[in-house]
Design an enzyme around this catalytic site. Structure first.
Site, short mmCIF file in Angstrom:
data_model
loop_
_atom_site.label_atom_id
_atom_site.label_comp_id
_atom_site.label_asym_id
_atom_site.label_seq_id
_atom_site.Cartn_x
_atom_site.Cartn_y
_atom_site.Cartn_z
N SER A 76 46.40 32.43 34.72
CA SER A 76 45.00 32.51 34.32
C SER A 76 44.81 31.77 33.00
O SER A 76 45.73 31.65 32.20
CB SER A 76 44.59 33.98 34.15
N SER A 77 43.59 31.30 32.78
CA SER A 77 43.29 30.61 31.53
C SER A 77 43.38 31.53 30.32
O SER A 77 43.42 31.06 29.17
CB SER A 77 41.88 30.00 31.59
N CYS A 78 43.46 32.85 30.54
CA CYS A 78 43.56 33.78 29.41
C CYS A 78 44.92 33.70 28.72
O CYS A 78 45.12 34.33 27.68
CB CYS A 78 43.28 35.21 29.85
N TYR A 101 47.59 41.39 30.04
CA TYR A 101 47.69 40.55 31.23
C TYR A 101 48.18 39.15 30.86
O TYR A 101 49.04 38.57 31.54
CB TYR A 101 46.33 40.47 31.92
N LYS A 119 51.55 37.01 32.09
CA LYS A 119 51.46 35.71 32.75
C LYS A 119 52.18 34.61 31.96
O LYS A 119 52.77 33.69 32.54
CB LYS A 119 49.99 35.34 32.98
N HIS A 170 35.41 41.31 37.43
CA HIS A 170 35.13 40.29 36.44
C HIS A 170 33.62 40.08 36.32
O HIS A 170 32.83 40.63 37.07
CB HIS A 170 35.84 38.99 36.81
#
Length: 316
Positions: A108-110, A137, A141, A180
């Site tokens: 994920s971009s997070c 999270y 990742k 989301h």
């Protein structure tokens, strides 16, 4: 790779895994394997090893994860950290031990720092602190990305990490406690419309910028990664275009047909100010997103209407 290569899609019952499974099938891949969480608990190392020994997949796509929005990440930090690490570590390590030819890890971009320069380039990973509302999270990742990178470095294996931006589309999670931003807005506007166009309260100020990618576009990117050799470890997958949360809300409101007031609750967190992906590396590889946000939201709302009697809820 050919259409008879055995491909295991972990998480094939979810929005992302389901879209990937369908895209592979539509492309003519015949030897696809999927197991539901009831059939195979990916947190169980021994169970994962026995599954790999039996099935002997040639390609593994890791679309399995514990996911959720700001509220879920805030309320269940240990769950999001530990379960995601258990799932991905079992898959990555077993794939290495079983000599899997290609492994595609989805994140994920997070994973990128909260205040990293925009647009977010792959090189900004681990350069500063994360957004606190989803760091659990994100840390999980990041560890998966680095594990795949370490395997490439130490063993020369074709393990690649794809980092999609915010995803949406059919089969999304519309449970207001765990969803989301885009599906949560869609459900709120729909229910308010049915309630005489009642006002809709949304979190934050509406000023943060976000980028959204239709899940079918991500699925096509994964198929592209299956069929092509990537020279690097980490690639962003997105549209390269963003908009404010306020503009997103107005677009969803228009699509749904809600005609009431939007109230912004500034006591709630905004999250990262902006999160736009630099997608130049994927473009150089030869892949670009195709689905426009307006079209994707319309398709998603059509799907939602067909399934409004049984919202897809996620229980933590």
């Amino acid at each position: 790779m050919n259409n008879k290569s055995k491909i295991y899609v972990a998480g094939h019952k979810g929005m992302v895994g389901g879209a990937i499974f369908k895209a592979l099938k539509d492309k003519g891949y015949e030897n696809l394997v999927g197991k539901s969480s009831k059939e195979l608990d990916l947190r169980d190392q021994q169970a994962v090893r026995e599954f790999f020994e039996t099935e002997q997949p040639e390609i593994v796509i890791d679309a399995a994860a514990r996911v959720g929005g700001i509220l879920a990440n805030n309320n269940y930090p240990f769950t999001f950290l530990m379960e995601n690490m258990q799932i991905q570590n079992n898959l990555i390590d077993t794939a290495l031990q079983q000599n899997v030819e290609k492994f595609i890890f989805l994140g994920s971009s997070c994973i990128y720092p909260k205040l990293a320069p925009q647009p977010l380039h792959e090189d900004c990973l681990l350069t500063s602190s994360l957004e606190p509302t989803n760091e659990w999270y994100a840390i999980a990742k990041i560890s998966g990305v680095k594990a795949c990178e370490a395997i490439r470095k130490q063993y020369g294996k074709d393990f690649v990490s794809l980092m999609p931006t915010n995803l949406y589309g059919p089969n999304d999670n519309f449970d207001l406690q765990t969803s989301h931003v885009l599906p949560a807005m869609m459900r709120k506007f729909h229910e308010a419309k049915l309630n005489n166009n009642a006002p809709v309260t949304l979190w934050g100020s509406g000023t943060p910028m976000r980028e959204f990618l239709h899940v079918s576009d991500l699925a096509e990117a994964v198929v592209f990664a299956v069929e092509n050799k990537f020279e690097d470890n980490l690639y962003n997958v997105g549209t390269g275009v963003d908009l404010t949360i306020k503009a997103l809300a107005e677009l969803i409101q228009k699509t749904v047909g809600h005609q009431g007031e939007i109230i912004w609750d500034s006591t709630k967190p905004d999250g990262t100010p902006r999160k736009l992906m630099d997608v130049s590396k994927m473009a150089t590889q030869g892949w670009k997103a195709k689905i426009k946000l307006e079209d994707g939201i319309r398709e998603t709302y059509d799907w939602f209407l067909q399934h409004a009697h049984s919202y897809k809820e996620v229980k933590i």
